[in-house]
Design a protein around this motif. Structure first.
Motif, PDB file in Angstrom:
ATOM      1  N   MET A   1       0.828  -1.212   0.000  1.00  0.00           N
ATOM      2  CA  MET A   1       0.000   0.000   0.000  1.00  0.00           C
ATOM      3  C   MET A   1       0.863   1.262   0.000  1.00  0.00           C
ATOM      4  O   MET A   1       0.484   2.297  -0.524  1.00  0.00           O
ATOM      5  CB  MET A   1      -0.934   0.000   1.210  1.00  0.00           C
TER       6      MET A   1
ATOM      7  N   THR B   1       3.408   5.726  -3.181  1.00  0.00           N
ATOM      8  CA  THR B   1       2.760   6.880  -2.550  1.00  0.00           C
ATOM      9  C   THR B   1       3.801   7.904  -2.103  1.00  0.00           C
ATOM     10  O   THR B   1       5.003   7.658  -2.143  1.00  0.00           O
ATOM     11  CB  THR B   1       1.934   6.462  -1.317  1.00  0.00           C
TER      12      THR B   1
ATOM     13  N   ARG C   1       0.051 -12.248  -5.188  1.00  0.00           N
ATOM     14  CA  ARG C   1      -0.364 -10.994  -5.841  1.00  0.00           C
ATOM     15  C   ARG C   1       0.375  -9.799  -5.243  1.00  0.00           C
ATOM     16  O   ARG C   1       0.803  -8.895  -5.972  1.00  0.00           O
ATOM     17  CB  ARG C   1      -1.877 -10.859  -5.631  1.00  0.00           C
TER      18      ARG C   1
ATOM     19  N   PHE D   1       3.884  -9.697  -6.590  1.00  0.00           N
ATOM     20  CA  PHE D   1       3.908  -9.098  -7.937  1.00  0.00           C
ATOM     21  C   PHE D   1       4.046  -7.591  -7.824  1.00  0.00           C
ATOM     22  O   PHE D   1       4.912  -6.960  -8.441  1.00  0.00           O
ATOM     23  CB  PHE D   1       2.625  -9.464  -8.701  1.00  0.00           C
ATOM     24  N   HIS D   2       3.194  -7.017  -7.002  1.00  0.00           N
ATOM     25  CA  HIS D   2       3.137  -5.549  -6.874  1.00  0.00           C
ATOM     26  C   HIS D   2       4.400  -5.001  -6.214  1.00  0.00           C
ATOM     27  O   HIS D   2       4.992  -4.021  -6.678  1.00  0.00           O
ATOM     28  CB  HIS D   2       1.900  -5.192  -6.054  1.00  0.00           C
TER      29      HIS D   2
ATOM     30  N   GLN E   1       7.821  -5.213  -8.132  1.00  0.00           N
ATOM     31  CA  GLN E   1       7.952  -4.191  -9.188  1.00  0.00           C
ATOM     32  C   GLN E   1       8.423  -2.867  -8.591  1.00  0.00           C
ATOM     33  O   GLN E   1       9.085  -2.077  -9.260  1.00  0.00           O
ATOM     34  CB  GLN E   1       6.611  -4.006  -9.903  1.00  0.00           C
TER      35      GLN E   1
ATOM     36  N   ALA F   1      -5.252  -1.645  -7.657  1.00  0.00           N
ATOM     37  CA  ALA F   1      -4.218  -1.354  -6.646  1.00  0.00           C
ATOM     38  C   ALA F   1      -2.941  -2.113  -6.952  1.00  0.00           C
ATOM     39  O   ALA F   1      -1.834  -1.588  -6.799  1.00  0.00           O
ATOM     40  CB  ALA F   1      -4.730  -1.705  -5.247  1.00  0.00           C
ATOM     41  N   MET F   2      -3.061  -3.358  -7.401  1.00  0.00           N
ATOM     42  CA  MET F   2      -1.882  -4.170  -7.709  1.00  0.00           C
ATOM     43  C   MET F   2      -1.224  -3.707  -9.015  1.00  0.00           C
ATOM     44  O   MET F   2      -0.015  -3.810  -9.198  1.00  0.00           O
ATOM     45  CB  MET F   2      -2.259  -5.652  -7.796  1.00  0.00           C
TER      46      MET F   2
ATOM     47  N   ALA G   1      -1.216  -0.562 -10.102  1.00  0.00           N
ATOM     48  CA  ALA G   1      -0.655   0.791  -9.940  1.00  0.00           C
ATOM     49  C   ALA G   1       0.854   0.727  -9.755  1.00  0.00           C
ATOM     50  O   ALA G   1       1.363  -0.035  -8.932  1.00  0.00           O
ATOM     51  CB  ALA G   1      -1.305   1.477  -8.745  1.00  0.00           C
TER      52      ALA G   1
ATOM     53  N   THR H   1       3.097  -0.422 -11.689  1.00  0.00           N
ATOM     54  CA  THR H   1       3.807  -1.499 -12.387  1.00  0.00           C
ATOM     55  C   THR H   1       3.978  -1.159 -13.868  1.00  0.00           C
ATOM     56  O   THR H   1       3.414  -0.182 -14.370  1.00  0.00           O
ATOM     57  CB  THR H   1       3.060  -2.843 -12.282  1.00  0.00           C
ATOM     58  N   GLU H   2       4.710  -2.007 -14.552  1.00  0.00           N
ATOM     59  CA  GLU H   2       4.960  -1.820 -15.978  1.00  0.00           C
ATOM     60  C   GLU H   2       3.697  -2.024 -16.829  1.00  0.00           C
ATOM     61  O   GLU H   2       3.736  -1.814 -18.044  1.00  0.00           O
ATOM     62  CB  GLU H   2       6.045  -2.796 -16.444  1.00  0.00           C
ATOM     63  N   LEU H   3       2.596  -2.437 -16.186  1.00  0.00           N
ATOM     64  CA  LEU H   3       1.337  -2.679 -16.901  1.00  0.00           C
ATOM     65  C   LEU H   3       0.320  -1.567 -16.700  1.00  0.00           C
ATOM     66  O   LEU H   3      -0.720  -1.545 -17.339  1.00  0.00           O
ATOM     67  CB  LEU H   3       0.718  -4.001 -16.417  1.00  0.00           C
TER      68      LEU H   3
ATOM     69  N   HIS I   1      -4.237   3.793  -1.422  1.00  0.00           N
ATOM     70  CA  HIS I   1      -3.190   3.449  -2.392  1.00  0.00           C
ATOM     71  C   HIS I   1      -3.581   3.893  -3.804  1.00  0.00           C
ATOM     72  O   HIS I   1      -2.783   4.500  -4.530  1.00  0.00           O
ATOM     73  CB  HIS I   1      -2.975   1.939  -2.343  1.00  0.00           C
TER      74      HIS I   1
ATOM     75  N   GLN J   1      -3.789   7.735  -4.634  1.00  0.00           N
ATOM     76  CA  GLN J   1      -2.473   8.352  -4.819  1.00  0.00           C
ATOM     77  C   GLN J   1      -1.964   8.123  -6.246  1.00  0.00           C
ATOM     78  O   GLN J   1      -1.224   8.944  -6.772  1.00  0.00           O
ATOM     79  CB  GLN J   1      -1.474   7.786  -3.803  1.00  0.00           C
TER      80      GLN J   1
END
Lengths: 268, 268
Positions: free
Chosen positions: A169, A173, A198, A201-202, A205, B168-169, B171, B173-175, B202, B205
């Motif tokens: 989270m 930010t 999951r 993953f986040h 990165q 949220a996940m 945000a 990232t490269e995707l 999250h 922001q």
């Protein structure tokens, strides 16, 4: 005398648990003076007082020049609702302090570390006295506040420790510290393994350029309708490999009484 | 004839649900040809086949010049394990297609939208046939694939729709697509309200500069040990106000059979 102010940025602490912490400190650590802010016992929906009250209590403790350390009494959830405003309200007296807690309060530790304010450290909450072995967790903190060093770091690189969800989270930010070159320890509680996957993953990165990752305990995993097919070590290794972050092994942190103290940053 | 390839980037779909979708399409939409990729029925731990198999199935469907649309048959969890590699493997034939799904498959929709590939659209999964009213959800998709337009957009700005946790996940990232100037619709299922609040911290922001936020349904909220103290609308309004994102009201999306189709981007 070491003066410690306790506040609750999220959930309140139960009075009898606070009393047990006070009694232990009085009996064994007479040179550590603990003061629970009255805000710690207020109930406002999910929170220990509304945002304004929780913010005011934290800022008051942090800005008090007679306070040596701010100890988060409980986690739960709620620090992110006050952390950006708190960072903006911190004056000179906040810089010479230790700030200690984990779980949801990692949001504040992260923000403090980003802004180079004081000495943030991951470690047990006062409320951890409720756990089996919880008195030892409290003693660990009180010894640390008394000047005993935290355990020798496992790695030479500067280190931080976070709850995985909290770090997820925080990532991206205005409170997220730059963790380039850091060893990042993460632990999790009460999340399904697919959710842990999951979150990795986040988070991975956001941790490109980190010196490495260490995995704390992943406890109280709820049973899912199907097995995930790999355990938490395999999950951490998978995502570290994908993001070119060295996986460095386990860390002795978690939502339990054995949770060690990890001062943020370099140790020398 | 509209040719639709179905794949499962996360969980598998049960054979009898796939058969029910095929039967409905054959009876009512003879000009829509549905083909479930065999990968949809494979079980590998949590997933519909291992990462390599799920990746290969999606890339095969997306790169097939005879396929007009890729329809995600199930969500669950797992798209983020194949999405970065998938984006790198998409050729020219992927650009003229529609990609439709929601929930966890929003990871792929987001990545496609970021890269300007095809026409990503939020909408029911084939597996939604299991829901009460699920046949109508399937008909909605098959009418859309037949050329019937999606509902008139509520706002003039380009629009996207996501599951809140998925966004949220995504945000940072490269995707993650650039959502500046967009109306962002979010929905959630089976998360505590404190977790929804945390996700909004999250996500808002990451959405600074968005044209606005619309709140879909927040359903199946588990009961917590204490009431949170505000509902999902108050939560969305609170975080939108903190991040200067206009709160535009509700959106007709959610983990249910009424979930509308929301093509990503501008509509003209």
């Amino acid at each position: 005398m070491t003066r410690v102010a306790l506040v609750c940025p999220g959930k309140p602490i139960r009075r009898e648990r606070a009393d047990a912490v006070l009694a232990l400190a009085a009996a064994e650590f007479p040179h550590v003076e603990l003061a629970f802010h009255p805000q710690c016992f207020v109930e406002h929906g999910h929170f220990a007082g509304d945002d304004a009250m929780r913010l005011a209590a934290f800022v008051e403790a942090a800005n008090d020049p007679d306070v040596d350390a701010v100890w988060f009494a409980m986690g739960g959830y709620g620090a992110c609702r006050i952390a950006p405003e708190a960072m903006a309200a911190l004056g000179e007296a906040t810089r010479a302090k230790t700030y200690l807690g984990y779980s949801d309060t990692g949001i504040l530790l992260g923000g403090l570390y980003r802004h180079g304010i004081g000495r943030p450290a991951h470690g047990p909450l006062a409320g951890d006295i409720r756990r089996e072995g919880g008195e030892d967790a409290i003693r660990r903190v009180l010894r640390f506040f008394s000047g005993e060093p935290a355990p020798e770091p496992l790695d030479a690189a500067p280190t931080v420790a976070f709850n995985l969800m909290t770090l997820a989270m925080l990532a991206g930010t205005e409170l997220m510290p730059d963790l380039t070159g850091h060893v990042v320890m993460v632990e999790e509680v009460a999340e399904h393994l697919y959710a842990v996957d999951r979150l990795f993953f986040h988070v991975t990165q956001a941790l490109k350029g980190a010196a490495g990752l260490r995995l704390g305990r992943v406890s109280d995993v709820p049973e899912n309708d199907r097995p995930f097919g790999m355990d938490e070590v395999a999950i951490a290794q998978y995502w570290c490999a994908k993001s070119a972050i060295p996986y460095l092994g386990r860390a002795d942190i978690g939502h339990d009484a054995a949770n060690i103290i990890v001062p943020f940053g370099a140790r020398n």
